[in-house]
Design a protein around this motif. Sequence first.
Motif, short mmCIF file in Angstrom:
data_model
loop_
_atom_site.label_atom_id
_atom_site.label_comp_id
_atom_site.label_asym_id
_atom_site.label_seq_id
_atom_site.Cartn_x
_atom_site.Cartn_y
_atom_site.Cartn_z
N PRO A 1 0.78 -1.13 0.09
CA PRO A 1 0.16 0.10 -0.05
C PRO A 1 0.88 1.29 0.05
O PRO A 1 0.27 2.39 -0.47
N GLU A 2 2.17 1.31 0.54
CA GLU A 2 2.92 2.25 0.60
C GLU A 2 3.32 2.85 -0.75
O GLU A 2 3.66 1.90 -1.65
N THR A 3 3.36 4.12 -1.00
CA THR A 3 4.14 4.39 -2.38
C THR A 3 5.29 4.42 -2.45
O THR A 3 6.16 4.24 -1.42
N GLU A 4 6.02 4.78 -3.69
CA GLU A 4 7.24 4.04 -3.73
C GLU A 4 8.26 5.14 -3.06
O GLU A 4 9.60 4.45 -2.93
N ASP A 5 7.98 6.05 -2.63
CA ASP A 5 9.05 7.14 -2.01
C ASP A 5 9.05 6.93 -0.61
O ASP A 5 9.79 7.67 0.13
N HIS A 6 8.52 5.60 -0.08
CA HIS A 6 8.74 5.16 1.45
C HIS A 6 10.18 4.84 1.45
O HIS A 6 10.88 4.57 0.68
N LEU A 7 10.69 5.26 2.43
CA LEU A 7 12.15 5.04 2.69
C LEU A 7 12.62 3.66 2.74
O LEU A 7 13.73 3.33 1.96
N ALA A 8 11.32 2.85 2.97
CA ALA A 8 12.02 1.27 3.03
C ALA A 8 11.99 1.07 1.48
O ALA A 8 12.73 0.13 0.89
N SER A 9 10.84 1.41 0.65
CA SER A 9 11.17 1.15 -0.78
C SER A 9 12.57 1.56 -1.25
O SER A 9 12.86 0.91 -2.03
N LEU A 10 12.79 2.88 -1.00
CA LEU A 10 14.01 3.33 -1.81
C LEU A 10 15.22 2.61 -1.22
O LEU A 10 16.21 2.30 -1.77
N CYS A 11 15.11 2.18 -0.02
CA CYS A 11 16.50 1.21 0.47
C CYS A 11 16.17 -0.01 -0.32
O CYS A 11 17.35 -0.74 -0.59
N GLU A 12 15.44 -0.45 -0.44
CA GLU A 12 15.25 -1.94 -1.46
C GLU A 12 15.73 -1.74 -2.51
O GLU A 12 16.38 -2.73 -3.13
N VAL A 13 15.53 -0.44 -3.40
CA VAL A 13 15.85 -0.20 -4.74
C VAL A 13 17.48 -0.22 -4.72
O VAL A 13 18.03 -0.82 -5.59
N MET A 14 18.09 0.60 -3.72
CA MET A 14 19.56 0.57 -3.53
C MET A 14 20.02 -0.89 -3.25
O MET A 14 21.12 -1.22 -4.10
N ARG A 15 19.42 -1.51 -2.21
CA ARG A 15 19.92 -2.96 -2.27
C ARG A 15 19.89 -3.84 -3.53
O ARG A 15 20.96 -4.25 -3.83
N TYR A 16 19.10 -3.76 -4.24
CA TYR A 16 18.75 -4.16 -5.85
C TYR A 16 19.97 -3.73 -6.73
O TYR A 16 20.76 -4.45 -7.43
N LEU A 17 20.19 -2.36 -6.72
CA LEU A 17 21.16 -1.68 -7.52
C LEU A 17 22.78 -2.22 -7.16
O LEU A 17 23.59 -2.13 -7.81
N ILE A 18 22.69 -2.75 -5.67
CA ILE A 18 24.15 -3.29 -5.37
C ILE A 18 23.97 -4.55 -5.70
O ILE A 18 25.17 -5.12 -6.14
N ALA A 19 23.09 -5.46 -5.38
CA ALA A 19 23.17 -6.75 -5.45
C ALA A 19 22.76 -7.74 -6.51
O ALA A 19 22.60 -8.85 -6.64
N GLY A 20 21.91 -6.99 -7.39
CA GLY A 20 20.90 -7.44 -8.49
C GLY A 20 22.26 -8.27 -9.48
O GLY A 20 23.49 -7.72 -9.57
N ASP A 21 21.65 -8.89 -10.20
CA ASP A 21 22.62 -9.76 -11.29
C ASP A 21 22.64 -9.12 -12.35
O ASP A 21 23.56 -9.45 -13.32
N ASP A 22 21.89 -8.06 -12.94
CA ASP A 22 21.96 -7.53 -14.38
C ASP A 22 22.86 -6.26 -14.04
O ASP A 22 22.57 -5.24 -13.59
N LEU A 23 23.86 -6.37 -14.58
CA LEU A 23 24.86 -5.47 -14.67
C LEU A 23 24.80 -4.35 -15.27
O LEU A 23 25.36 -3.21 -14.94
N ALA A 24 23.90 -4.31 -16.24
CA ALA A 24 23.22 -3.06 -16.98
C ALA A 24 22.44 -2.15 -16.12
O ALA A 24 22.74 -1.10 -16.19
N VAL A 25 21.89 -2.82 -14.93
CA VAL A 25 21.13 -2.06 -13.97
C VAL A 25 21.80 -1.91 -12.57
O VAL A 25 21.82 -0.96 -11.94
N SER A 26 22.45 -3.16 -12.28
CA SER A 26 22.87 -3.01 -10.77
C SER A 26 24.61 -2.68 -11.02
O SER A 26 25.38 -3.60 -11.14
N ASN A 27 24.59 -1.48 -11.00
CA ASN A 27 26.10 -0.98 -10.93
C ASN A 27 26.27 0.26 -10.27
O ASN A 27 25.40 1.03 -9.91
#
Length: 206
Positions: free
Chosen positions: A126-152
């Motif tokens: 229900p929370e919008t994407e600008d919730h701090l938790a959501s933003l932290c999850e995006v950062m986690r993905y950008l660090i640990a994701g497998d797609d180097l075109a995105v996670s870099n």
Amino acid sequence: MTQALHFSTPDDREELARAEVYGLLAQLFYAPPSPTLFEQLQVAPTVAPTPGGMLEASWTELVAATRRLALDQVCDEYDALFTGIGKPEVFLYGSFFIAGALNEKPLAALRHDLRALCLERPETVPETEDHLASLCEVMRYLIAGDDLAVSNLAQQQRFFNAHLRGWVEALWTQLADHPRADFYRVLSLFARDFFAVEGQAFDLLD
């Protein structure tokens, strides 16, 4: 004193640690800690591999808070600060701090950037994407994701500067000064140190 991470010589363990911190912050700001997570924090090591190392002092204080407080107290504190009836004591949404209201232009800009990363909010959240938790999850993905075109590093720096850097300091200050904050005051100090380190490290990329 915080120390900058050295992105010029990537270390898998260091990157994993960064991702784990973002994941932890996402969990603790999205909801009160689960019994399992709370127990893990209570027994977490507090001594850095190098004495006086990065985040050691504020991390030690966070672990100490979990040992000092009962889980019920932390849950009650979360509800008092972030949920409540009507307007919460503390907002966790970037739009509120940037534009002074929820669902404003910063959220639209964030959604545009998330679409470019092929990310979207699940319908069950229900929370919008600008919730701090959501933003932290995006950062986690950008660090640990497998797609180097995105996670870099370039994507991490751009997202951090565009959607976190400009407002989180105001949130940490509000929590640190709030009379009802105890566990979340300590958490905000740890988060402040971590985000300071992140900011210093991203500055080194310019």
